[in-house]
Design an enzyme around this catalytic site. Structure first.
Site, PDB file in Angstrom:
ATOM      1  N   ASP A  42       0.827  -1.203   0.000  1.00 34.73           N
ATOM      2  CA  ASP A  42       0.000   0.000   0.000  1.00 34.73           C
ATOM      3  C   ASP A  42       0.866   1.259   0.000  1.00 34.73           C
ATOM      4  O   ASP A  42       0.349   2.372  -0.031  1.00 34.73           O
ATOM      5  CB  ASP A  42      -1.001   0.002   1.150  1.00 34.73           C
ATOM      6  CG  ASP A  42      -0.370  -0.116   2.520  1.00 34.73           C
ATOM      7  OD1 ASP A  42       0.873  -0.165   2.609  1.00 34.73           O
ATOM      8  OD2 ASP A  42      -1.116  -0.170   3.518  1.00 34.73           O
ATOM      9  N   GLU A 178       9.524  -3.620  10.893  1.00 35.76           N
ATOM     10  CA  GLU A 178       9.892  -2.341  10.265  1.00 35.76           C
ATOM     11  C   GLU A 178      10.375  -1.329  11.297  1.00 35.76           C
ATOM     12  O   GLU A 178       9.723  -1.095  12.318  1.00 35.76           O
ATOM     13  CB  GLU A 178       8.689  -1.749   9.499  1.00 35.76           C
ATOM     14  CG  GLU A 178       9.033  -0.430   8.827  1.00 35.76           C
ATOM     15  CD  GLU A 178       8.021   0.031   7.804  1.00 35.76           C
ATOM     16  OE1 GLU A 178       8.238   1.097   7.196  1.00 35.76           O
ATOM     17  OE2 GLU A 178       7.006  -0.680   7.598  1.00 35.76           O
TER      18      GLU A 178
END
Length: 260
Positions: A42, A178
């Site tokens: 995304d 992340e």
């Protein structure tokens, strides 16, 4: 590649390579260069649509990009992001995940931990393979100021570890980590049997993922320290992708200076 083969990489201590793709041309280059997995991220909300964050990406956007990327690939494992607000409850999550699978994805990725327990249980009980995502969660980012390294303090680090263990217990097949300190990512990776794929999480993860536009130097503006331009000194995008693959497989990317 089948999703079940992801765990074999970890068992054999072989690094998993992953790059994003949003169109057929790039997907074909990545696939033919030998990338293990392709993420329809995304992140397209930013790098393709020009938005400030990923939150504007719709399910229709993801279905469209998943269909064109998957149609161009023969070998790579195709993973599709579940966009913002597409998995707020188990029923919507299942319908939306099925749409991405029908568009050609082999796995769906969603962000977060224990708050999505029922959603993840529902997806997995319906034979949908799930890729988790902990640490920095881009769908929670509203402005650029929200892009911060996560898990620096003891409490937040413990939360990431406990969520990682929970996700594995629920049946998640793999996990993106992340923007967390490399020592925390190492701890998580060692505690799990499922593979971890890092982005800004050091070299001790079981694999690495980057936004393809970042690793080709296309993205303008200040880049995070974990980004390396692999197109430098290369003759083609294919050469850059092959260099990325080799550097990850050999444990040369990310370096210590490219980690937190």
């Amino acid at each position: 590649m089948k999703h079940s083969e992801l765990s074999l990489f970890k068992e054999k201590s072989q690094k998993i390579t992953c790059l994003t793709a949003y169109d057929a041309s790039m997907a074909k280059i990545l696939d033919q260069a030998g990338i293990d997995s392709i993420l329809i991220g995304d992140s397209l909300g930013m790098v393709v649509q020009g938005g400030e964050n990923t939150r504007s990406v719709s399910m229709n956007d993801m279905i469209y990009h998943t269909s064109i990327v998957s149609g161009a690939c023969s070998n790579a494992l195709i993973i599709a992001d579940m966009p913002f607000n597409s998995y707020n409850n188990p029923k919507d999550a299942l319908n939306n995940a099925k749409a991405l699978i029908n568009a050609g994805a082999r796995m769906v990725k969603l962000e977060g931990g224990s708050e999505h327990t029922e959603v993840i249980k529902t997806l997995i009980s319906n034979n949908i393979n799930v890729f988790g995502h902990l640490g920095l969660q881009p769908q929670l980012v509203v402005s650029s100021d929200d892009y911060r390294v996560q898990g620096r303090d003891e409490d937040s680090a413990k939360t990431i570890i406990s969520n990682a263990i929970l996700l594995e217990s629920l049946g998640v097949s793999a996990l993106v980590l992340e923007c967390i300190p490399s020592d925390l990512a190492k701890t998580v990776s060692e505690k799990l049997k499922i593979p971890t794929v890092g982005i800004g999480a050091g070299s001790d993860c079981d694999g690495q993922v980057l936004v393809s536009y970042d690793m080709l130097g296309i993205t303008k503006g200040k880049q995070p320290r974990f980004v390396r331009n692999f197109l430098n000194n290369q003759n083609s995008i294919s050469d850059a992708v092959e260099t990325f693959i080799a550097e990850v497989k050999e444990g040369n990317f990310p370096s210590q200076s490219e980690s937190y």
